[in-house]
Motif scaffolding. Structure first.
Motif, PDB file in Angstrom:
ATOM      1  N   ASP A 153      14.538 -10.955  -3.381  1.00  0.00           N
ATOM      2  CA  ASP A 153      13.059 -10.523  -3.478  1.00  0.00           C
ATOM      3  C   ASP A 153      12.739  -9.274  -3.160  1.00  0.00           C
ATOM      4  OD1 ASP A 153      11.901 -13.226  -4.462  1.00  0.00           O
ATOM      5  OD2 ASP A 153      11.728 -13.898  -2.480  1.00  0.00           O
ATOM      6  N   ILE A 154      12.338  -8.317  -3.882  1.00  0.00           N
ATOM      7  CA  ILE A 154      11.821  -6.985  -3.568  1.00  0.00           C
ATOM      8  C   ILE A 154      10.558  -6.833  -4.114  1.00  0.00           C
ATOM      9  CG2 ILE A 154      12.565  -4.538  -4.449  1.00  0.00           C
ATOM     10  CD1 ILE A 154      15.188  -6.167  -3.619  1.00  0.00           C
ATOM     11  N   HIS A 155      10.018  -6.116  -2.917  1.00  0.00           N
ATOM     12  CA  HIS A 155       8.434  -5.701  -2.907  1.00  0.00           C
ATOM     13  C   HIS A 155       8.193  -4.252  -3.604  1.00  0.00           C
ATOM     14  CE1 HIS A 155       7.509  -9.546  -0.345  1.00  0.00           C
ATOM     15  NE2 HIS A 155       7.972  -9.852  -1.088  1.00  0.00           N
ATOM     16  N   VAL A 156       7.288  -4.068  -4.301  1.00  0.00           N
ATOM     17  CA  VAL A 156       7.082  -2.713  -4.675  1.00  0.00           C
ATOM     18  C   VAL A 156       5.406  -2.633  -4.304  1.00  0.00           C
ATOM     19  CG1 VAL A 156       6.483  -1.306  -6.931  1.00  0.00           C
ATOM     20  CG2 VAL A 156       8.548  -2.729  -6.707  1.00  0.00           C
ATOM     21  N   LEU A 157       5.291  -1.653  -3.641  1.00  0.00           N
ATOM     22  CA  LEU A 157       3.938  -1.397  -3.004  1.00  0.00           C
ATOM     23  C   LEU A 157       3.019  -0.279  -4.214  1.00  0.00           C
ATOM     24  CD1 LEU A 157       4.666  -0.465   0.423  1.00  0.00           C
ATOM     25  CD2 LEU A 157       3.209  -2.216  -0.152  1.00  0.00           C
ATOM     26  N   GLY A 158       2.014  -0.686  -4.639  1.00  0.00           N
ATOM     27  CA  GLY A 158       1.117   0.238  -5.575  1.00  0.00           C
ATOM     28  C   GLY A 158       0.126   0.883  -4.831  1.00  0.00           C
ATOM     29  N   TYR A 159      -0.407   2.240  -4.987  1.00  0.00           N
ATOM     30  CA  TYR A 159      -1.379   2.774  -4.391  1.00  0.00           C
ATOM     31  C   TYR A 159      -2.379   3.631  -5.627  1.00  0.00           C
ATOM     32  CZ  TYR A 159       1.353   2.089  -0.411  1.00  0.00           C
ATOM     33  OH  TYR A 159       2.155   1.689   0.824  1.00  0.00           O
ATOM     34  N   TYR A 160      -3.570   3.521  -5.402  1.00  0.00           N
ATOM     35  CA  TYR A 160      -4.407   4.365  -6.196  1.00  0.00           C
ATOM     36  C   TYR A 160      -4.604   3.963  -7.592  1.00  0.00           C
ATOM     37  CZ  TYR A 160      -5.207   7.685  -2.014  1.00  0.00           C
ATOM     38  OH  TYR A 160      -5.456   7.863  -1.059  1.00  0.00           O
ATOM     39  N   MET A 161      -4.252   2.622  -7.857  1.00  0.00           N
ATOM     40  CA  MET A 161      -4.217   1.924  -9.144  1.00  0.00           C
ATOM     41  C   MET A 161      -5.770   2.064  -9.371  1.00  0.00           C
ATOM     42  SD  MET A 161      -2.392   0.408  -7.211  1.00  0.00           S
ATOM     43  CE  MET A 161      -3.485  -1.086  -6.658  1.00  0.00           C
ATOM     44  N   ASP A 162      -6.156   1.812 -10.779  1.00  0.00           N
ATOM     45  CA  ASP A 162      -7.750   1.459 -11.157  1.00  0.00           C
ATOM     46  C   ASP A 162      -7.800  -0.106 -11.051  1.00  0.00           C
ATOM     47  OD1 ASP A 162     -10.098   0.761 -12.181  1.00  0.00           O
ATOM     48  OD2 ASP A 162      -9.546   1.586 -14.292  1.00  0.00           O
ATOM     49  N   THR A 163      -8.494  -0.523  -9.992  1.00  0.00           N
ATOM     50  CA  THR A 163      -8.663  -1.944  -9.619  1.00  0.00           C
ATOM     51  C   THR A 163      -9.587  -2.693 -10.282  1.00  0.00           C
ATOM     52  OG1 THR A 163     -10.250  -1.407  -7.753  1.00  0.00           O
ATOM     53  CG2 THR A 163      -8.024  -1.418  -7.297  1.00  0.00           C
ATOM     54  N   PRO A 199      12.729  -1.101   2.364  1.00  0.00           N
ATOM     55  CA  PRO A 199      14.368  -1.109   1.754  1.00  0.00           C
ATOM     56  C   PRO A 199      15.053  -1.670   2.679  1.00  0.00           C
ATOM     57  CG  PRO A 199      13.667   1.062   2.141  1.00  0.00           C
ATOM     58  CD  PRO A 199      12.449   0.438   2.482  1.00  0.00           C
ATOM     59  N   GLY A 200      15.011  -1.373   4.014  1.00  0.00           N
ATOM     60  CA  GLY A 200      15.925  -2.232   5.152  1.00  0.00           C
ATOM     61  C   GLY A 200      15.978  -3.500   5.141  1.00  0.00           C
ATOM     62  N   LEU A 201      14.864  -4.248   4.735  1.00  0.00           N
ATOM     63  CA  LEU A 201      14.944  -5.875   4.846  1.00  0.00           C
ATOM     64  C   LEU A 201      15.779  -6.426   3.890  1.00  0.00           C
ATOM     65  CD1 LEU A 201      11.183  -6.515   5.717  1.00  0.00           C
ATOM     66  CD2 LEU A 201      13.004  -5.988   7.096  1.00  0.00           C
ATOM     67  N   TYR A 202      16.383  -5.478   2.801  1.00  0.00           N
ATOM     68  CA  TYR A 202      17.173  -6.181   1.705  1.00  0.00           C
ATOM     69  C   TYR A 202      18.575  -6.321   2.058  1.00  0.00           C
ATOM     70  CZ  TYR A 202      12.757  -4.932  -0.309  1.00  0.00           C
ATOM     71  OH  TYR A 202      11.390  -4.687  -0.821  1.00  0.00           O
ATOM     72  N   GLY A 203      18.894  -5.546   3.000  1.00  0.00           N
ATOM     73  CA  GLY A 203      20.180  -5.476   3.424  1.00  0.00           C
ATOM     74  C   GLY A 203      21.409  -5.217   2.374  1.00  0.00           C
ATOM     75  N   ASP A 204      21.000  -4.462   1.376  1.00  0.00           N
ATOM     76  CA  ASP A 204      21.856  -3.905   0.360  1.00  0.00           C
ATOM     77  C   ASP A 204      21.602  -2.527  -0.125  1.00  0.00           C
ATOM     78  OD1 ASP A 204      23.473  -3.677  -1.694  1.00  0.00           O
ATOM     79  OD2 ASP A 204      23.289  -5.772  -2.556  1.00  0.00           O
ATOM     80  N   ASP A 205      21.982  -1.500   0.567  1.00  0.00           N
ATOM     81  CA  ASP A 205      21.837  -0.162   0.003  1.00  0.00           C
ATOM     82  C   ASP A 205      22.263   0.269  -1.176  1.00  0.00           C
ATOM     83  OD1 ASP A 205      20.258   0.248   2.436  1.00  0.00           O
ATOM     84  OD2 ASP A 205      21.751   1.999   3.099  1.00  0.00           O
ATOM     85  N   GLU A 206      23.160  -0.481  -1.807  1.00  0.00           N
ATOM     86  CA  GLU A 206      23.612  -0.269  -3.198  1.00  0.00           C
ATOM     87  C   GLU A 206      22.567  -0.783  -4.178  1.00  0.00           C
ATOM     88  OE1 GLU A 206      26.235   1.767  -4.438  1.00  0.00           O
ATOM     89  OE2 GLU A 206      26.045   2.248  -2.135  1.00  0.00           O
ATOM     90  N   LEU A 207      21.986  -1.942  -3.765  1.00  0.00           N
ATOM     91  CA  LEU A 207      21.033  -2.434  -4.496  1.00  0.00           C
ATOM     92  C   LEU A 207      19.658  -1.628  -4.439  1.00  0.00           C
ATOM     93  CD1 LEU A 207      19.629  -4.744  -6.195  1.00  0.00           C
ATOM     94  CD2 LEU A 207      19.060  -6.072  -4.075  1.00  0.00           C
ATOM     95  N   VAL A 208      19.566  -1.132  -3.385  1.00  0.00           N
ATOM     96  CA  VAL A 208      18.289  -0.057  -3.371  1.00  0.00           C
ATOM     97  C   VAL A 208      18.537   1.099  -4.133  1.00  0.00           C
ATOM     98  CG1 VAL A 208      16.983   1.425  -1.764  1.00  0.00           C
ATOM     99  CG2 VAL A 208      17.749  -0.857  -1.059  1.00  0.00           C
ATOM    100  N   ARG A 209      19.780   1.669  -3.930  1.00  0.00           N
ATOM    101  CA  ARG A 209      20.066   2.624  -4.794  1.00  0.00           C
ATOM    102  C   ARG A 209      19.760   2.513  -6.398  1.00  0.00           C
ATOM    103  NH1 ARG A 209      22.320   7.311  -3.044  1.00  0.00           N
ATOM    104  NH2 ARG A 209      22.808   7.311  -0.942  1.00  0.00           N
ATOM    105  N   GLY A 210      20.382   1.315  -6.881  1.00  0.00           N
ATOM    106  CA  GLY A 210      20.280   1.089  -8.346  1.00  0.00           C
ATOM    107  C   GLY A 210      18.822   0.774  -8.731  1.00  0.00           C
ATOM    108  N   ILE A 211      17.998   0.305  -7.789  1.00  0.00           N
ATOM    109  CA  ILE A 211      16.531   0.168  -7.998  1.00  0.00           C
ATOM    110  C   ILE A 211      15.902   1.655  -8.155  1.00  0.00           C
ATOM    111  CG2 ILE A 211      14.284  -0.772  -7.255  1.00  0.00           C
ATOM    112  CD1 ILE A 211      15.835  -3.115  -5.893  1.00  0.00           C
ATOM    113  N   LEU A 212      16.163   2.373  -7.221  1.00  0.00           N
ATOM    114  CA  LEU A 212      15.515   3.895  -7.235  1.00  0.00           C
ATOM    115  C   LEU A 212      16.175   4.500  -8.677  1.00  0.00           C
ATOM    116  CD1 LEU A 212      16.235   5.199  -3.736  1.00  0.00           C
ATOM    117  CD2 LEU A 212      14.309   3.839  -4.670  1.00  0.00           C
TER     118      LEU A 212
END
Length: 283
Positions: free
Chosen positions: A80-90, A203-216
């Motif tokens: 499970d990966i969480h993406v935060l969003g800021y300043y969208m038109d709500t 990102p630290g909660l995912y325990g997988d920095d290679e996965l994080v890099r891939g997402i980035l």
């Protein structure tokens, strides 16, 4: 002696309210942030923007900036990966419709979790979970796993929130349900199409920095949440380097949910902050 931070120019960019799985009404998050002298607080509920209007009204009352936000649940690399969003038109109709679809998926998951718990001999229903919240759910609000955990504690099936997750609700536990999820790339696109800035959460909660890099590398992310209540100095250092490497905005926040059984999850409002100039970058 540690240098004092000037809280007047600090911002907590990750808090939850009763609109999702937080304990407090949105106005209370804003009031607490103002009392702590913060310059701004973001409301980032799971898959909903239902708490933002109330929070912004409170922001005008207390003289503090309220950043409209959201935290979208996605799936990548079996996590499970969480993406935060800021300043969208709500008020963006397409964005609101997409979030509604995510909440429908969450509701189906909750029903399946409850069925699994019942099959384990636990006398639990969704009606009991909602009754235990002590208030009626508003149309754009949803039940989260912490609400189910609260009911498990009330029923004596778990000693506290952590025990409830470890026994029943966490990935691999007895009543865990994996719902269909969108990808981080899709979540980023949704946020961008609604005029917002997507940021990779904790990102630290995912325990997988290679996965994080891939997402980035694959996603149109604008930022990364370097500072978080569950990140230590080593995580902060690693993700600061990643932010520099990928040209990302450095964000941070407490991930405040309020207190359950006397314990604050994950951190208190204002316990993790970033400087106010981050807001201009996110805009």
């Amino acid at each position: 002696m540690e240098k004092e931070i000037d809280q007047s120019v600090r911002c907590d960019l990750h808090t939850h309210t009763q609109a999702s799985d937080g304990m407090l009404p949105p106005a209370d998050n804003v009031r607490i942030a103002a009392e702590k002298g913060l310059a701004a607080v973001a409301i980032t509920d799971h898959d909903t923007v239902a708490g933002i209007a109330e929070a912004q009204e409170a922001g005008r009352k207390y003289g503090i900036t309220v950043v409209p936000g959201v935290e979208i649940s996605t799936r990548a690399g079996g996590k499970d990966i969480h993406v935060l969003g800021y300043y969208m038109d709500t008020t963006n109709a397409l964005f609101l419709s997409r979030l509604e679809g995510l909440r429908d998926t969450r509701s189906q998951r909750n029903e399946e979790i409850v069925r699994k718990l019942q099959n384990l001999g636990i006398d639990i229903t969704l009606e009991k979970v909602i009754a235990g919240m002590g208030r009626e759910l508003k149309p754009d609000e949803s039940v989260g796993r912490p609400h189910i955990a609260d009911e498990l504690v009330r029923l004596g099936a778990a000693t506290d929130m952590r025990d409830a997750f470890n026994k029943y609700l966490a990935e691999g536990a007895a009543a865990f349900v994996l719902p269909p999820r969108i990808t981080p790339e899709e979540a980023c696109q949704w946020i961008i199409e609604a005029g917002g800035a997507p940021v990779l959460a904790h990102p630290g909660l995912y325990g997988d920095d290679e996965l994080v890099r891939g997402i980035l590398e694959r996603s149109a992310l604008r930022g990364i949440e370097v500072y978080h209540s569950d990140h230590g100095p080593a995580e902060e250092e690693r993700y600061l380097l990643m932010a520099a490497e990928y040209g990302l905005i450095v964000t941070g926040g407490s991930d405040f949910h309020g207190a359950r059984q006397g314990v604050i999850f994950h951190g208190d409002i204002g316990s993790v902050t970033v400087s106010a100039d981050v807001l201009e970058k996110l805009k």
